[in-house]
Design an enzyme around this catalytic site. Structure first.
Site, PDB file in Angstrom:
ATOM      1  N   ASP A   1       0.854  -1.192   0.000  1.00  0.00           N
ATOM      2  CA  ASP A   1       0.000   0.000   0.000  1.00  0.00           C
ATOM      3  C   ASP A   1       0.889   1.240   0.000  1.00  0.00           C
ATOM      4  O   ASP A   1       1.370   1.683   1.044  1.00  0.00           O
ATOM      5  CB  ASP A   1      -0.928   0.005   1.214  1.00  0.00           C
ATOM      6  CG  ASP A   1      -2.012   1.071   1.076  1.00  0.00           C
ATOM      7  OD1 ASP A   1      -2.918   0.891   0.257  1.00  0.00           O
ATOM      8  OD2 ASP A   1      -1.935   2.091   1.783  1.00  0.00           O
TER       9      ASP A   1
ATOM     10  N   GLU B   1       2.233   5.144  -0.378  1.00  0.00           N
ATOM     11  CA  GLU B   1       1.783   6.468   0.039  1.00  0.00           C
ATOM     12  C   GLU B   1       2.539   7.508  -0.771  1.00  0.00           C
ATOM     13  O   GLU B   1       3.730   7.355  -1.053  1.00  0.00           O
ATOM     14  CB  GLU B   1       2.029   6.691   1.533  1.00  0.00           C
ATOM     15  CG  GLU B   1       1.160   5.841   2.448  1.00  0.00           C
ATOM     16  CD  GLU B   1      -0.315   6.180   2.360  1.00  0.00           C
ATOM     17  OE1 GLU B   1      -0.647   7.333   2.000  1.00  0.00           O
ATOM     18  OE2 GLU B   1      -1.137   5.290   2.633  1.00  0.00           O
TER      19      GLU B   1
ATOM     20  N   ASP C   1      -1.822   1.515  -7.278  1.00  0.00           N
ATOM     21  CA  ASP C   1      -0.437   1.339  -6.838  1.00  0.00           C
ATOM     22  C   ASP C   1       0.455   0.818  -7.964  1.00  0.00           C
ATOM     23  O   ASP C   1       1.532   1.381  -8.230  1.00  0.00           O
ATOM     24  CB  ASP C   1      -0.370   0.372  -5.642  1.00  0.00           C
ATOM     25  CG  ASP C   1      -1.167   0.863  -4.450  1.00  0.00           C
ATOM     26  OD1 ASP C   1      -0.577   1.414  -3.514  1.00  0.00           O
ATOM     27  OD2 ASP C   1      -2.406   0.704  -4.464  1.00  0.00           O
TER      28      ASP C   1
ATOM     29  N   HIS D   1      -3.701   5.907   6.439  1.00  0.00           N
ATOM     30  CA  HIS D   1      -2.839   6.637   5.500  1.00  0.00           C
ATOM     31  C   HIS D   1      -1.390   6.704   5.965  1.00  0.00           C
ATOM     32  O   HIS D   1      -0.585   7.430   5.359  1.00  0.00           O
ATOM     33  CB  HIS D   1      -3.377   8.030   5.188  1.00  0.00           C
ATOM     34  CG  HIS D   1      -4.678   7.994   4.438  1.00  0.00           C
ATOM     35  ND1 HIS D   1      -4.861   7.217   3.308  1.00  0.00           N
ATOM     36  CD2 HIS D   1      -5.863   8.614   4.663  1.00  0.00           C
ATOM     37  CE1 HIS D   1      -6.098   7.369   2.875  1.00  0.00           C
ATOM     38  NE2 HIS D   1      -6.731   8.207   3.673  1.00  0.00           N
TER      39      HIS D   1
ATOM     40  N   ASP E   1      -1.629   0.783   7.096  1.00  0.00           N
ATOM     41  CA  ASP E   1      -2.636   0.387   6.120  1.00  0.00           C
ATOM     42  C   ASP E   1      -2.325  -0.995   5.541  1.00  0.00           C
ATOM     43  O   ASP E   1      -3.233  -1.803   5.305  1.00  0.00           O
ATOM     44  CB  ASP E   1      -2.719   1.415   4.987  1.00  0.00           C
ATOM     45  CG  ASP E   1      -3.484   2.669   5.390  1.00  0.00           C
ATOM     46  OD1 ASP E   1      -4.089   2.674   6.486  1.00  0.00           O
ATOM     47  OD2 ASP E   1      -3.472   3.647   4.611  1.00  0.00           O
TER      48      ASP E   1
END
Length: 332
Positions: free
Chosen positions: A129, A131, A230, A287, A292
Site C-alpha cells: 500500500d 503512500e 499502486d 494513511h 494500512d
C-alpha cells in the site's frame, strides 16, 4: 516452494547483544511462524472481529481503534526506526514498553480459522500500500503465508523524492506525516526510490521469490493491493521520474477490491469499507502506509479464513503496454 527462513524470533530480537544486532537485516522486521495445524472447527468470524474498542495515543498523532491480540497485551504502535533498520534503542526499557518491534503482533492467526483456508495456487502474498501522490513517499510490504495466513516478514522504506526541491519536500512531508508525528523518522531514514527497489530486490531474493538474473514475475507469490492505482499507475510513474525501467515483478497483481466483490457479492470502495462491513476494527493510523498494509493483510487473512481464493486480477502486457483485467465483475 521452499522459503528461505532468515528471520529471528521476537524474543531474540529484544536482546541487546551487539552480535544479535549485527545479524538483523537492515530492511525488514519479521518472525517465522510455523504453518498452523489443520483441525476441524466451528465458525471463525469471531477470531477476526472481536477486539478492544479503546483508542490509543500513538507517536504524536492520532490513531484509529486498535485490537488487542490477547487480553493481557495492549496494542502498541510500531517503531518506524526499527522498520528502517535504524532503531538504536533496543536496550531502552521505556522505548520497548512504548513501541512494538514485532509486526506479527498485529497479525495473529487463530488455528481454528486457519483450518478453513482453501488450498491456494500461490504460496505467499505481498500486501503493498504505497503512500504519496506527487512522488512515492512510503513503500511498505507485509508478507503472509497464503496457506496458513501466518505473518512471514515485512519490508518498509520511506522514500525521498528525486525531482522536488527541498522546500517542497519539507511542505509535502509536514503535510503528510506531521499529523502522525513521524515526519522526523521520515527525514532521518528516507532514501531515493531507486535505492528502495534495490533493497527490495535483495529482500524478495532472500526469500527465493525472485532472481534478478532470471527476471520475470514473482515465484509462487503475488502483490496484493487495495485497488489498481499502486501498480497500474503510481509505480510506472515513479519509475519514469526516477529514470529506471519498470521491474518485471510489477507486471501482475491482485486487486483485493475485485476479489472481495466476487467473493462476498458486495462492493467495497476501500480498506475501511471492507473492515466496516466485516466488523473488523482498524489498527494504527489510516494513511500511514505500514499500518494500512497491516490492515489490508488482516482483511486478506479474514477472507482466506472465509474460503476466498486469491487470484491474479490484472496483468500488464509489457513495461509500456496496457493492463489486462481478468475479472468480468470488478471495481472500476
Amino acid at each position: 516452494m521452499a522459503l528461505t527462513r532468515v528471520s529471528l524470533s521476537c524474543s531474540a530480537r529484544l536482546l541487546p547483544s551487539p552480535l544479535l544486532q549485527s545479524l538483523l537485516r537492515p530492511f525488514s522486521s519479521s518472525t517465522s511462524p510455523l504453518r498452523s495445524s489443520r483441525r476441524r472447527s466451528s465458525p471463525i468470524a469471531a477470531a477476526f472481529s472481536q477486539a478492544s474498542q479503546s483508542p490509543h495515543a500513538v507517536r504524536e498523532g492520532q490513531v484509529t481503534e486498535a485490537p488487542m491480540p490477547s487480553s493481557t497485551r495492549p496494542w502498541k504502535p510500531t517503531c518506524l526506526y526499527y522498520t528502517q533498520g535504524k532503531c538504536t534503542m533496543m536496550n531502552d526499557a521505556m522505548h520497548l514498553e512504548k513501541f512494538s518491534h514485532n509486526l506479527m503482533m498485529d497479525l495473529p492467526v487463530n488455528a481454528l480459522a486457519a483450518d478453513k483456508v482453501k488450498p491456494q495456487k500461490l504460496d505467499y502474498l505481498l500486501i503493498l500500500d504505497l503512500e504519496g501522490k506527487v512522488e512515492i513517499l512510503e513503500f511498505p510490504v507485509v508478507m503472509i503465508d497464503a496457506q496458513s495466513m501466518g505473518f512471514i516478514d515485512s519490508f518498509h522504506r520511506f522514500v525521498r523524492p528525486t525531482v522536488m526541491n527541498e522546500q517542497r519536500i519539507t511542505e509535502y512531508i509536514e503535510g503528510k506525516y506531521g499529523k502522525f508525528g513521524v515526519d522526523r523518522v521520515w527525514n532521518d531514514t528516507a532514501i531515493p526510490f531507486k535505492e528502495v527497489l534495490q533493497e527490495f530486490e535483495d529482500w524478495i531474493g532472500n526469500h527465493n521469490l525472485w532472481k534478478k538474473e532470471q527476471g520475470g514475475s514473482l515465484k509462487s507469490a503475488a502483490f496484493v493491493t487495495c485497488g489498481n492505482w499502486d501498480l497500474k499507475t503510481k509505480v510506472p510513474e515513479q519509475c519514469k521520474v526516477s529514470n529506471i525501467k519498470l521491474p518485471t515483478y510489477f507486471m501482475e497483481w491482485i486487486n483485493l477490491k475485485d476479489i472481495y466483490l466476487n467473493f462476498y457479492s458486495r462492493r467495497a470502495t476501500g480498506m475501511t469499507t471492507m473492515m466496516r462491513q466485516l466488523q473488523m476494527p482498524t489498527v494504527g493510523s489510516h494513511h500511514l502506509g505500514i499500518d494500512d498494509s497491516k490492515n489490508i493483510a488482516r482483511v486478506v487473512q479474514r477472507m482466506l479464513a472465509d474460503g476466498a481464493m486469491m487470484q491474479i486480477t490484472a496483468k500488464r502486457q509489457s513495461a509500456t503496454g496496457d493492463v489486462k483485467f481478468l475479472f468480468k465483475d470488478r471495481i472500476m
